[in-house]
Design an enzyme around this catalytic site. Structure first.
Site, PDB file in Angstrom:
ATOM      1  N   GLU A 107      10.852   0.857  -2.241  1.00  0.00           N
ATOM      2  CA  GLU A 107      10.767   1.947  -3.213  1.00  0.00           C
ATOM      3  C   GLU A 107      12.153   2.335  -3.721  1.00  0.00           C
ATOM      4  OE1 GLU A 107       8.906   6.507  -3.326  1.00  0.00           O
ATOM      5  OE2 GLU A 107       9.471   5.584  -1.414  1.00  0.00           O
ATOM      6  N   LYS A 112       3.076   7.228  -8.934  1.00  0.00           N
ATOM      7  CA  LYS A 112       2.781   7.727  -7.591  1.00  0.00           C
ATOM      8  C   LYS A 112       1.928   8.988  -7.650  1.00  0.00           C
ATOM      9  CE  LYS A 112       5.410   8.771  -3.331  1.00  0.00           C
ATOM     10  NZ  LYS A 112       6.799   8.741  -2.799  1.00  0.00           N
ATOM     11  N   CYS A 145       4.793   4.633  -1.135  1.00  0.00           N
ATOM     12  CA  CYS A 145       5.229   5.445   0.004  1.00  0.00           C
ATOM     13  C   CYS A 145       4.193   6.478   0.438  1.00  0.00           C
ATOM     14  CB  CYS A 145       6.584   6.076  -0.297  1.00  0.00           C
ATOM     15  SG  CYS A 145       7.476   6.583   1.201  1.00  0.00           S
TER      16      CYS A 145
END
Length: 288
Positions: A43, A116, A153
Site C-alpha cells: 500500500e 478504499k 489494508c
C-alpha cells in the site's frame, strides 16, 4: 487446469520517492523473472506511510487518476512483463482524496480503480484526516490471469468485503497493506491476528489470497511505527504457502490452480447454502 502464479513483495520506503518507485519496479521485475503473473506491491509504496500523524503538507501528494504518472509507469511495466500489477496510489478527485488501487492488466490496460472503503483512525494510522471513504463499492476485474478482487489494508479486517468480492466472482483476493506497531502500546503485536483474519477470508470463500505489507521503521513528528512485513500467500483453504520475514526485503511466489479452487468451492456448497434473507443485521450499524 488453470493456474496462476502470484507474487507478494515487501520493502522499506523513504522520502526518496524516485528510489521507492525504482524499488517497486525492481521487485516486480524480480517477481516476473520468477514466473509471477500477478504481482502485488504494498500500500502507498511511492512514499513513507504519511498517515502516522496529521500533516496538511502531505495532502499535496494526492494526484488525479487520469494521467497519473505512477499508474502510467506501471502500466508500461505490466505490458513489458506480461503481468497483472495492481498499483496503490493517493488519488485526488476534485476536493476529495482517496486511498486507491488501479488494476492494470497484463497488456498494460488500466481496467479501473478501487477506492478504499474502510478508513481507520487512531494514533499512527490517522487515515480519516487524509482519505474520503471510497465510493466505488467493491470491485472485481477480469484479467489475463483470472477474476481478481482487491481490498486495501483496513478493508482486510472486514469479512463482508471479502465475501462481497467472492460473490462477484473473485477467484483471487489481494490486499496491499501498511501495518505495524501501535504507538500507544509498542509491545502489542497484531501480526498473528492480521494474518489469521485474512486466512479466514481465504478459507470461508475458498479462494487464494495474497497480502503485501511494508517493512522498516518510520518516524513522523516524533511518532514512530515499525512495519512488520510478514507478507504472505494463502491457498483456498487458508493455509499459508509462503510467508516473508518481518524485517527484510523479499519477493515470494506461489502457484494456485483456479479451476481446482472453483471445483472445491462448488463442492462445499458454501454459496449454495447461504441465507441472505437472514442477514439483515448486517445492513445497519446497530444489528437491527
Amino acid at each position: 487446469m488453470r493456474t496462476v502464479t502470484v507474487a507478494v513483495t515487501q520493502f522499506a520506503c523513504s522520502w526518496d520517492v524516485d528510489a521507492n518507485v525504482a524499488a517497486a519496479e525492481r521487485m516486480a521485475r524480480r517477481a516476473a523473472a520468477e514466473g509471477a503473473q500477478v504481482i502485488l506491491i504494498q500500500e502507498l509504496f511511492q512514499t513513507p506511510y504519511f498517515c502516522i500523524t496529521e500533516d496538511p503538507r502531505h495532502l499535496a501528494l494526492a494526484l488525479p487518476f487520469e494521467g497519473n504518472p505512477l499508474v502510467a509507469r506501471f502500466a508500461a511495466l505490466a505490458a513489458e512483463l506480461g503481468a497483472v500489477i495492481p498499483v496503490s496510489f493517493f488519488e485526488r478527485a476534485g476536493e476529495a482524496a482517496f486511498n486507491s488501487v488501479a488494476m492494470i492488466d497484463a497488456d498494460g490496460t488500466v481496467l479501473g480503480r478501487y477506492r478504499k472503503s474502510h478508513i481507520p483512525q487512531g494514533p499512527g494510522y490517522e487515515e480519516k484526516y487524509y482519505f474520503t471513504p471510497g465510493d466505488t463499492g467493491f470491485r472485481v476485474w477480469d484479467t489475463a490471469f483470472g477474476r481478481i478482487g482487491t481490498g486495501i489494508c483496513w478493508d482486510q479486517w472486514f469479512p463482508e468485503a471479502a465475501r462481497a468480492m467472492a460473490l462477484m466472482g473473485a477467484e483471487l483476493l489481494l490486499y496491499p497493506t501498511a501495518i505495524g506497531s501501535e504507538p500507544p502500546d509498542p509491545g502489542y503485536d497484531s501480526q498473528p491476528h492480521w494474518e489469521t483474519v485474512m486466512r479466514g477470508h481465504a478459507a470461508a470463500n475458498i479462494v487464494p489470497l495474497a497480502a503485501s505489507n511494508r517493512i522498516g521503521r518510520e518516524v513522523q513528528e516524533g511518532r514512530e511505527v515499525t512495519f512488520y512485513g510478514a507478507s504472505f500467500l494463502a491457498d483456498p483453504t487458508g493455509e499459508v504457502v509462503a510467508r516473508a520475514a518481518r524485517d527484510r526485503e523479499e519477493v515470494l511466489t506461489a502457484t494456485f490452480d483456479l479451476d481446482a479452487a472453483r471445483d472445491l468451492r462448488r463442492s462445499w456448497g458454501l454459496f449454495r447454502d447461504r441465507r441472505p434473507e437472514l442477514y439483515g443485521a448486517l445492513s445497519g450499524h446497530d444489528g437491527r
